[in-house]
Design an enzyme around this catalytic site. Structure first.
Site, PDB file in Angstrom:
ATOM      1  N   ASN A  10       2.412  51.671  25.706  1.00  0.00           N
ATOM      2  CA  ASN A  10       2.530  51.084  24.365  1.00  0.00           C
ATOM      3  C   ASN A  10       3.999  50.762  24.148  1.00  0.00           C
ATOM      4  O   ASN A  10       4.799  51.647  23.879  1.00  0.00           O
ATOM      5  CB  ASN A  10       2.027  52.096  23.325  1.00  0.00           C
ATOM      6  CG  ASN A  10       2.296  51.641  21.907  1.00  0.00           C
ATOM      7  OD1 ASN A  10       2.590  50.474  21.670  1.00  0.00           O
ATOM      8  ND2 ASN A  10       2.194  52.572  20.963  1.00  0.00           N
ATOM      9  N   TRP A  11       4.322  49.488  24.273  1.00  0.00           N
ATOM     10  CA  TRP A  11       5.741  49.108  24.243  1.00  0.00           C
ATOM     11  C   TRP A  11       6.314  49.051  22.833  1.00  0.00           C
ATOM     12  O   TRP A  11       7.522  48.867  22.671  1.00  0.00           O
ATOM     13  CB  TRP A  11       5.930  47.757  24.942  1.00  0.00           C
ATOM     14  CG  TRP A  11       5.704  47.796  26.419  1.00  0.00           C
ATOM     15  CD1 TRP A  11       5.318  48.883  27.164  1.00  0.00           C
ATOM     16  CD2 TRP A  11       5.846  46.703  27.335  1.00  0.00           C
ATOM     17  NE1 TRP A  11       5.213  48.529  28.490  1.00  0.00           N
ATOM     18  CE2 TRP A  11       5.525  47.198  28.621  1.00  0.00           C
ATOM     19  CE3 TRP A  11       6.194  45.368  27.190  1.00  0.00           C
ATOM     20  CZ2 TRP A  11       5.560  46.383  29.754  1.00  0.00           C
ATOM     21  CZ3 TRP A  11       6.233  44.557  28.317  1.00  0.00           C
ATOM     22  CH2 TRP A  11       5.923  45.067  29.580  1.00  0.00           C
ATOM     23  N   LYS A  12       5.438  49.108  21.826  1.00  0.00           N
ATOM     24  CA  LYS A  12       5.908  49.039  20.436  1.00  0.00           C
ATOM     25  C   LYS A  12       6.772  47.784  20.243  1.00  0.00           C
ATOM     26  O   LYS A  12       6.460  46.743  20.815  1.00  0.00           O
ATOM     27  CB  LYS A  12       6.624  50.340  20.057  1.00  0.00           C
ATOM     28  CG  LYS A  12       5.778  51.571  20.410  1.00  0.00           C
ATOM     29  CD  LYS A  12       6.315  52.853  19.868  1.00  0.00           C
ATOM     30  CE  LYS A  12       5.391  53.995  20.295  1.00  0.00           C
ATOM     31  NZ  LYS A  12       5.791  55.287  19.734  1.00  0.00           N
ATOM     32  N   HIS A  95      -3.003  53.330  15.559  1.00  0.00           N
ATOM     33  CA  HIS A  95      -1.826  54.101  15.972  1.00  0.00           C
ATOM     34  C   HIS A  95      -1.164  54.731  14.745  1.00  0.00           C
ATOM     35  O   HIS A  95      -1.149  54.145  13.663  1.00  0.00           O
ATOM     36  CB  HIS A  95      -0.832  53.181  16.694  1.00  0.00           C
ATOM     37  CG  HIS A  95       0.279  53.943  17.341  1.00  0.00           C
ATOM     38  ND1 HIS A  95       1.387  54.353  16.629  1.00  0.00           N
ATOM     39  CD2 HIS A  95       0.436  54.399  18.599  1.00  0.00           C
ATOM     40  CE1 HIS A  95       2.188  55.027  17.452  1.00  0.00           C
ATOM     41  NE2 HIS A  95       1.632  55.071  18.650  1.00  0.00           N
ATOM     42  N   GLU A  97       1.822  55.013  13.871  1.00  0.00           N
ATOM     43  CA  GLU A  97       2.856  54.196  13.218  1.00  0.00           C
ATOM     44  C   GLU A  97       2.222  53.150  12.306  1.00  0.00           C
ATOM     45  O   GLU A  97       2.769  52.826  11.248  1.00  0.00           O
ATOM     46  CB  GLU A  97       3.779  53.567  14.275  1.00  0.00           C
ATOM     47  CG  GLU A  97       4.716  54.621  14.853  1.00  0.00           C
ATOM     48  CD  GLU A  97       5.157  54.361  16.280  1.00  0.00           C
ATOM     49  OE1 GLU A  97       5.038  53.235  16.774  1.00  0.00           O
ATOM     50  OE2 GLU A  97       5.616  55.342  16.910  1.00  0.00           O
ATOM     51  N   GLU A 163      -2.964  61.635  19.771  1.00  0.00           N
ATOM     52  CA  GLU A 163      -1.513  61.515  19.678  1.00  0.00           C
ATOM     53  C   GLU A 163      -1.016  62.324  18.485  1.00  0.00           C
ATOM     54  O   GLU A 163      -0.961  61.802  17.359  1.00  0.00           O
ATOM     55  CB  GLU A 163      -1.118  60.049  19.489  1.00  0.00           C
ATOM     56  CG  GLU A 163      -1.526  59.164  20.649  1.00  0.00           C
ATOM     57  CD  GLU A 163      -0.578  57.991  20.792  1.00  0.00           C
ATOM     58  OE1 GLU A 163       0.000  57.840  21.871  1.00  0.00           O
ATOM     59  OE2 GLU A 163      -0.383  57.255  19.822  1.00  0.00           O
ATOM     60  N   GLY A 169       7.577  60.128  20.110  1.00  0.00           N
ATOM     61  CA  GLY A 169       8.970  59.708  20.055  1.00  0.00           C
ATOM     62  C   GLY A 169       9.948  60.821  19.740  1.00  0.00           C
ATOM     63  O   GLY A 169      11.111  60.565  19.465  1.00  0.00           O
ATOM     64  N   SER A 209       5.414  61.779  23.685  1.00  0.00           N
ATOM     65  CA  SER A 209       6.478  62.267  24.571  1.00  0.00           C
ATOM     66  C   SER A 209       5.972  62.622  25.965  1.00  0.00           C
ATOM     67  O   SER A 209       6.495  63.522  26.611  1.00  0.00           O
ATOM     68  CB  SER A 209       7.214  63.442  23.926  1.00  0.00           C
ATOM     69  OG  SER A 209       7.823  63.030  22.705  1.00  0.00           O
ATOM     70  N   GLY A 231       7.878  55.608  24.924  1.00  0.00           N
ATOM     71  CA  GLY A 231       9.215  55.508  25.510  1.00  0.00           C
ATOM     72  C   GLY A 231       9.237  55.453  27.033  1.00  0.00           C
ATOM     73  O   GLY A 231       9.930  54.615  27.623  1.00  0.00           O
TER      74      GLY A 231
HETATM   75  P1  PGA Z   1       6.056  58.224  22.926  1.00  0.00           P
HETATM   76  O1  PGA Z   1       4.999  57.325  22.113  1.00  0.00           O
HETATM   77  O2  PGA Z   1       5.528  58.345  24.336  1.00  0.00           O
HETATM   78  O3  PGA Z   1       7.351  57.453  22.859  1.00  0.00           O
HETATM   79  O4  PGA Z   1       6.120  59.546  22.254  1.00  0.00           O
HETATM   80  C1  PGA Z   1       3.628  57.442  22.332  1.00  0.00           C
HETATM   81  C2  PGA Z   1       2.886  56.509  21.415  1.00  0.00           C
HETATM   82  O5  PGA Z   1       3.310  56.347  20.261  1.00  0.00           O
HETATM   83  O6  PGA Z   1       1.855  55.906  21.792  1.00  0.00           O
END
Ligand code: PGA
Length: 255
Positions: A10-12, A95, A97, A163, A169, A209, A231
């Site tokens: 997931n590159w966001k 997600h 976010e 998640e 993150g 993470s 990330g």
């Molecule tokens: P992260 O994000 O690996 O940077 O913690 C995971 C995600 O939000 O899908």
């Protein structure tokens, strides 16, 4: 039951067209192991370029969101049919976010997932508790409420992602035990809705993470069927190391 592991990046809000193209060209130069499904989810604007690079490869392509309507007055949104038209096969839905920063609710996430599947997209549906909810002992109740959104969906075109919000993150991943407990609960909840056989076939990814250093511990758990990686998916070395860890773990699971 043997479920093929899935590693999804997931590159966001990272990587426009040029960076997407060079990342994926670099990834395809690597020798990726058999027996692991790999998907990358770049920003919308980079999807056509990604589709060109990935065409004919073993790496699948996903969007980070999808709208519930086929068309209409929805400024800034993208419909599922627009995604399938350019070769996108997957969509992340719900997600955290989107939930916390963009007012996504259980209902809107359910609508997005239904529309995605109706258009032929496979859905990665995200659930997970906040730190306050975990500290209050509400983790399983939150998961129960959030996962109810998948009840009307086709399980063959569905992947769940657990998640925990506090792990995304932050560098602070859930332990293997915490992940396994949540994943087993989610599978039980799927079994209650869909029956044991269909629940056993659904892949449940861990996200938060996840990185090469903790991949083996998390991915070897019996109900952890891969990862949704933020990330660590932005670097070809770490993303491919996680893909290799998933392949290695598929054989040796920790009870
Ligand atoms: P992260 O994000 O690996 O940077 O913690 C995971 C995600 O939000 O899908």
């Amino acid at each position: 039951m043997a479920r093929t592991p899935l590693i999804a990046g997931n590159w966001k809000l990272h990587y426009g067209v040029a960076a997407t193209t060079s990342f994926l060209e670099g990834l395809l130069e690597r020798e990726l192991p058999d027996g692991v499904d790999v998907v990358v989810c770049p920003p919308f604007v980079s999807l056509p370029a990604a589709a060109m690079v990935l065409s004919g490869s073993q790496v699948g392509l996903g969007a980070q969101n999808v709208h519930w309507a086929e068309s209409g007055a929805f400024t800034g949104e993208v419909a599922a049919g627009m995604l399938t038209e350019i070769g996108v096969e997957w969509a992340i839905v719900g997600h955290s976010e989107r939930r916390t920063l963009f007012a996504e609710s259980d209902d809107t996430a359910a609508g997005r997932a239904r529309a995605a599947q109706a258009a032929g997209l496979k859905v990665i549906f995200c659930v997970g508790e906040t730190l306050a909810e975990r500290d209050a002992g509400e983790t399983l109740a939150v998961l129960e409420r959030q996962v109810a959104a998948v009840d009307g969906l086709d399980t063959e075109q569905l992947v769940l992602a657990y998640e925990p919000v506090w792990a995304i993150g932050t560098g602070r991943n859930a332990t293997g035990e915490q992940a396994q407990e949540a994943h087993a609960f989610l599978r039980g909840r799927l079994a209650a809705s869909f029956g044991r056989d269909r629940a056993e076939a659904v892949r449940i990814l861990y996200g938060g993470s996840l990185k090469p250093a903790n991949a083996a511990d998390l991915l070897a758990r019996p109900d952890v069927d891969g990862g949704l990686i933020g990330g660590a998916s932005l670097d070809v070395d770490s993303f491919s190391a996680i893909i290799r860890a998933a392949a290695d773990c598929a054989a040796e699971e920790i009870p």
